[in-house]
Structure formats: C-alpha cells, structure tokens
Design a protein around this motif. Sequence first.
Motif, PDB file in Angstrom:
ATOM      1  N   VAL A   1       9.921 -15.558   2.382  1.00  0.00           N
ATOM      2  CA  VAL A   1       8.467 -15.825   1.617  1.00  0.00           C
ATOM      3  C   VAL A   1       8.504 -14.198   2.487  1.00  0.00           C
ATOM      4  N   GLU A   2       9.084 -13.741   4.216  1.00  0.00           N
ATOM      5  CA  GLU A   2       8.526 -12.001   4.482  1.00  0.00           C
ATOM      6  C   GLU A   2       8.890 -10.946   3.621  1.00  0.00           C
ATOM      7  N   ILE A   3       9.737 -11.089   2.581  1.00  0.00           N
ATOM      8  CA  ILE A   3      10.102 -10.419   1.751  1.00  0.00           C
ATOM      9  C   ILE A   3       9.445 -10.043   0.341  1.00  0.00           C
ATOM     10  N   LYS A   4       8.689 -11.083   0.194  1.00  0.00           N
ATOM     11  CA  LYS A   4       8.718 -11.103  -0.948  1.00  0.00           C
ATOM     12  C   LYS A   4       6.594 -11.021  -0.957  1.00  0.00           C
ATOM     13  N   ALA A   5       5.863 -10.441  -2.075  1.00  0.00           N
ATOM     14  CA  ALA A   5       5.032 -10.420  -2.104  1.00  0.00           C
ATOM     15  C   ALA A   5       2.771 -11.660  -1.478  1.00  0.00           C
ATOM     16  N   PHE A   6       2.367 -10.666  -1.287  1.00  0.00           N
ATOM     17  CA  PHE A   6       1.349 -12.395  -0.197  1.00  0.00           C
ATOM     18  C   PHE A   6       1.498 -13.617  -1.111  1.00  0.00           C
ATOM     19  N   TYR A   7       1.057 -13.366  -3.041  1.00  0.00           N
ATOM     20  CA  TYR A   7       0.789 -14.032  -3.205  1.00  0.00           C
ATOM     21  C   TYR A   7       1.326 -15.187  -3.920  1.00  0.00           C
TER      22      TYR A   7
ATOM     23  N   GLY B   1       1.209  -1.249   0.619  1.00  0.00           N
ATOM     24  CA  GLY B   1      -0.036   0.220  -0.341  1.00  0.00           C
ATOM     25  C   GLY B   1       1.091   1.650  -0.141  1.00  0.00           C
ATOM     26  N   ALA B   2       1.873   1.531   0.555  1.00  0.00           N
ATOM     27  CA  ALA B   2       2.542   2.902   0.692  1.00  0.00           C
ATOM     28  C   ALA B   2       3.503   3.239  -0.623  1.00  0.00           C
ATOM     29  N   THR B   3       2.624   2.083  -2.127  1.00  0.00           N
ATOM     30  CA  THR B   3       2.794   2.974  -3.325  1.00  0.00           C
ATOM     31  C   THR B   3       2.375   3.417  -4.118  1.00  0.00           C
ATOM     32  N   LEU B   4       0.761   3.191  -3.411  1.00  0.00           N
ATOM     33  CA  LEU B   4      -0.109   3.579  -4.558  1.00  0.00           C
ATOM     34  C   LEU B   4      -0.518   4.980  -4.819  1.00  0.00           C
ATOM     35  N   PHE B   5      -0.927   5.155  -5.528  1.00  0.00           N
ATOM     36  CA  PHE B   5      -1.312   7.021  -5.748  1.00  0.00           C
ATOM     37  C   PHE B   5      -3.076   6.256  -6.030  1.00  0.00           C
ATOM     38  N   LYS B   6      -3.354   7.131  -4.475  1.00  0.00           N
ATOM     39  CA  LYS B   6      -5.197   6.818  -4.165  1.00  0.00           C
ATOM     40  C   LYS B   6      -5.855   8.518  -5.022  1.00  0.00           C
TER      41      LYS B   6
ATOM     42  N   ALA C   1      -4.680 -17.500   4.050  1.00  0.00           N
ATOM     43  CA  ALA C   1      -3.415 -17.222   4.749  1.00  0.00           C
ATOM     44  C   ALA C   1      -2.569 -17.137   4.879  1.00  0.00           C
ATOM     45  N   ALA C   2      -1.936 -16.152   3.783  1.00  0.00           N
ATOM     46  CA  ALA C   2      -1.348 -15.428   2.716  1.00  0.00           C
ATOM     47  C   ALA C   2      -1.697 -13.878   3.260  1.00  0.00           C
ATOM     48  N   PHE C   3      -3.070 -13.773   2.699  1.00  0.00           N
ATOM     49  CA  PHE C   3      -3.960 -12.445   3.344  1.00  0.00           C
ATOM     50  C   PHE C   3      -3.893 -12.130   4.848  1.00  0.00           C
ATOM     51  N   GLU C   4      -4.035 -13.059   5.546  1.00  0.00           N
ATOM     52  CA  GLU C   4      -4.392 -12.943   6.550  1.00  0.00           C
ATOM     53  C   GLU C   4      -3.823 -12.630   7.038  1.00  0.00           C
ATOM     54  N   ARG C   5      -2.076 -13.470   7.375  1.00  0.00           N
ATOM     55  CA  ARG C   5      -0.559 -13.200   7.607  1.00  0.00           C
ATOM     56  C   ARG C   5      -0.211 -11.708   7.337  1.00  0.00           C
ATOM     57  N   THR C   6      -0.099 -10.969   6.055  1.00  0.00           N
ATOM     58  CA  THR C   6       0.164  -9.466   5.583  1.00  0.00           C
ATOM     59  C   THR C   6      -1.003  -8.733   6.443  1.00  0.00           C
ATOM     60  N   GLY C   7      -1.961  -9.260   7.059  1.00  0.00           N
ATOM     61  CA  GLY C   7      -2.904  -7.943   6.908  1.00  0.00           C
ATOM     62  C   GLY C   7      -3.961  -7.068   5.780  1.00  0.00           C
ATOM     63  N   ILE C   8      -4.104  -8.503   5.273  1.00  0.00           N
ATOM     64  CA  ILE C   8      -4.465  -7.614   3.892  1.00  0.00           C
ATOM     65  C   ILE C   8      -6.358  -8.401   3.752  1.00  0.00           C
ATOM     66  N   ASP C   9      -7.225  -7.337   3.680  1.00  0.00           N
ATOM     67  CA  ASP C   9      -8.892  -7.591   3.777  1.00  0.00           C
ATOM     68  C   ASP C   9      -9.252  -8.176   2.347  1.00  0.00           C
ATOM     69  N   SER C  10      -8.954  -9.544   1.890  1.00  0.00           N
ATOM     70  CA  SER C  10      -9.961 -10.479   1.233  1.00  0.00           C
ATOM     71  C   SER C  10     -11.041 -10.367   0.266  1.00  0.00           C
ATOM     72  N   GLY C  11     -12.101  -9.575   1.484  1.00  0.00           N
ATOM     73  CA  GLY C  11     -13.072  -9.250   0.321  1.00  0.00           C
ATOM     74  C   GLY C  11     -13.080  -8.761  -1.188  1.00  0.00           C
ATOM     75  N   PRO C  12     -12.443  -7.146  -1.026  1.00  0.00           N
ATOM     76  CA  PRO C  12     -12.259  -6.785  -2.391  1.00  0.00           C
ATOM     77  C   PRO C  12     -11.988  -7.911  -3.467  1.00  0.00           C
TER      78      PRO C  12
END
Length: 575
Positions: A469-475, A307-312, A514-525
Amino acid sequence: MADSIYIDEDVGIDESSRAGTSDSPFKSLQFAYLQQAEPEKATYLTRKSATGAVPEGSDDAARLEWKPAAKSALKKAHNLFAAQRKKAAKEKEQLALREKEEAERRAVLEEARKVVIEEDPGLPSAQRIRLYQKDVKLRPASGDGERGARVRVLGRVHRERKQKDILFLTLRDGYGFLQCVLGPPLSKSYDALTMTRETSVEIFGELCEVPAGAHAPDGRELQADFFRVLAAGKAAGGKDAITNRVSAGGDTQTLLDLRHLTLRGEVASKVMFVRDAVEFAFHTAYKEERLRKVSPPALVQTQVEGGATLFKFDYYGQNAFLTQSSQLYLETCLPSMGDVYCVEKSFRAEKSLTRRHLSEYTHIEAELDFITFDDLLNHLEAVVCRVLELVMADPVVGGYVKELNKDFTPPERPFLRMKYADAIDWLREHGIPNEDGEEHKFGDDIAEAAERRMTDAINRPIFLTHFPVEIKAFYMQKDQDDKRVTESVDCLMPGVGEIVGGSMRIFDYDELMAAFERTGIDSGPYYWYTDQRKYGSSPHGGYGLGLERFLAWLCKQHTVRDCCLYPRYMGRCTP
C-alpha cells in the motif's frame, strides 16, 4: 637567405619573417630547414645562448659560439622536408585534377543546359498513381506481351545512382518506394545531372518488371519518358546535403536537433509507421471489447501520481497543472458510458534522463466497470495480444517490425503472474541488491535496474502484482486477503521493463476518504471524483499503457525518444 643559417634554441623565433642571420636567428633547426629553397646547400649553425653548458675553465663567451648542427638533427630535418615536399606535390597534383574535373563538369553542365526534354504528345495519357498501388499493369521483363501502363508519379528522391548514361532514382512518397530509370536524353539534362536527394519530382513512364537478377522495390521499375523537378526546386546539395547533416550513428543531440530531417530516414520512418498501426490496433481492439473512446482534459487542478511530477502553470490567476493521467476522469464516465478508454498526452515533470522516460508521452488508458482483479488482468492480456495480432497481420507493417526487431515473436498467453513478495524473494535469491546496495526486503520500491534484470532474465511478459500500500497511489484497492498490499499490477516486458501500470480502484466512500487523509491530500478539489462513490459505486479498475515504451519493446529501439515524433524530456523542448 644567407649560405649560413643561424639557430638559437633559447632566444631565436620560428617565424618566416626572420632572416636566419646571427642577429635574427630561428629557434629550431627543422623550421629553419623548411624555409630554404635548397636546404641541402646551406650551412646550419646552432647554439644555446642562455642555457648552454660552459666547459670548466672557460668564460661565458664560450656559450655564445656558433657550432655546426649535429648530423642526426640535419637528417631528421631533411626527412621532414622531403615528406612535406612530397605532400605539397601531391596536393598540387590533386588540386590540378580537381580543377580539371570541375572544368569538365562545367562544360558538361553547359551542354546539359542545351538539352530540352518535352513530353511526347503521341504517347498514351499517363495515369496518376501512388507508389503503393500494385493493381497496375506491368510490361513483362522478357519484353513479350503488351506494354505496361503509362503512369505519372510524384515523390521525393530517396536515393540516386548513376551508371554510365543511366540515372537510377528511388522515389518515396510516404506510402511506398519506386525505382525509376532515366536514360538519354533525360539522363543528360541539366536537372538530371544536378539531381539531389529529397528533391521533389514528377516522373512519367511505363511500368515494367525488373529484369532477372535485378532488384527493386516490389520487383518493378518505371522506365521514364519524361520528368520534371517540381516548382520548389531541388533540395540542398553539397555540404548542406541531407546526408551530410544527418547520418546513422551521428551525434545523438544533433540528430534530435535535426529530428525534422532524421524522420525521413528509413529506421525512423518505419518506427512511425508501426506507431500509426499500433494506435489503430488499440482502437480496433477496444471497439471489439466494446469500450467507448472519450477525451479527458489536459489542463487540471488535481494530481494523480504524486505532486513532485506535476508541471504547474498559471491558469487565469489560478494554479493548474498538465495532467499526469486521465484515469480519474475516465472513472467518472463509467456510470453513463460503461467501459471507456482514451489515447491522450500525459505529462510527468520527472528529472530523469533514463532511456525510458519522457516528460510528454502518449498514454493509452482504460477503465472497466463491474470487474474483479482477475478480470482486469485477463482483459489487459487479451488487448495486448490482440493489438500485436492486428499489427503483425498487416504485411507491410508486420514486415517493418521484423526488419526492426528480427527476433520478435508475439508473447504466449497466459503471461507469467508474479506477486511482489515473490519478486522480492527472486531478487534475493539471485543476489540483486536494492538502490541502497542492500538485500531487497518487503516494502522496497523495486528500482528500474533491478526490475529490468529480473524481467530480462525471465525473458517473458510478467504481470507483477500486489504491491505494498505504501508505495502505490492513494486510490488503489487493498487486497481483502492481505491488507498490506493492493490489487495492483505492472506489466513488464523484456528489454524495456514496465509498459503498463494498473489496479482495482477503491470504490468505498469511507475507505477512499481515509486514503486521502493517509496520504495528506486535500479531498476538497476531488469532490467530482469522490461523488462517484456516493452515487451508485461499483467495483472497477483500469490501467495506463505508455505507447512509446510499448513501441520500444516491439521495435527493439534503445530509447523511447526514438518512438515519438518530437521527444520531450528534461532539458529538451525543441524543435
């Protein structure tokens, strides 16, 4: 001026309005000397009325006495006067010369206005050609044989050179260059004498081989019999000439502000020609590999790379972002279309000003279905090498690459495969510290500088694989033999570093959640993404390649900013 000139070093004033009298003294001898028409004939008296030394036993009046200037000071003042007089005489001489030359030029231009040039109706009809066309008959340089084709060309003046009564123009039209030779009366016309670079012209004449010992683009030149400046008129000249506004080695920010003009330069335009060829080569290589092209959206409501590199921005009252990557959307195409790719813009709001970062860049991304990690590496290697093969096979574009990067040789296959853990060992062995100045350890995110030093030292393309795992993307899919690391890869190139990042994707539904949960990303969207794991999931993987970084490596450009049309990075969104 009086015969005696007074200088008070404490209260005097160096202004030409001063009289130089005892009541209105100058402050310095040199200034006073320069004010005289015949300074050698004057007498110069000086004093320090406020700070001058008073001999012991004398009263304060001694300080106010005027004394003759020292000989050394007079000599210094005289030398300065002589130098300035010489300089003034030279400037006067140069001014007179310029005025004479300008008068002569005005006279020549007045005569030139009287020169009327018209197309000779008795000449053969001129065939319109583009400057790249080579299938046009040339008159032999020897003069023997038939005439060359009479042609009509249009272009901008890339260079101009006058030699006696002959005007040499090199035209450019975006497809090629052509030397045009204008002799009298064409060269004596007003338009010829006032020709400026970048002026758009139309020129008629006979195509000829260049004489032996002479040089011109493609070994030919146009012997002009008629020309005209197009209706828009001549390009700006004088202080506004393009060569005064942009030049090689100029201030970087100024060149970027004037990027619309810089792009007309030979280096910038060659990089853009190579870019065009590289993009086409990727399309060709993917079609050969039977990948299908898709066009994912740029306006999104989910993140891919943090999220730190998103243009909102506000999207009709909802939060939305500019896409960081099209990867997730490409994955949704696999079940219906098979292997797919896209060439789209991606956006990263990184507050970085390094020479390899852009806020907007061209992202070449692909996703492949039913593959293994080795399949992914082999495919990536094959595509990169095929693209280079296609680009270098084009004689024009391949020539541009060799001009821009004279030492370029296509990489040999296979690329070096190096695991992250082995890279950590290599960095330790070579004494290259991490960002904290400490010895690298497993789990460190290898910084750009260290990565570049390693890549440049090894000096060959590297597939750096199996990151923690810790330094790469959740997927990213975990390695089944070592759950600490992912089946991931960065392709590193000497001179530029990472140009590709890829991985196998998690294809098990529960593992992804489980990866969504581990990284604190809401999987709903991400329901549309997680559904891919509920309806016929499959082992698959993909990658993203930064086109500008690829070009910086291929064309040996110092920064990716020179590898796109109008660079966008932190602090720059113009022109």
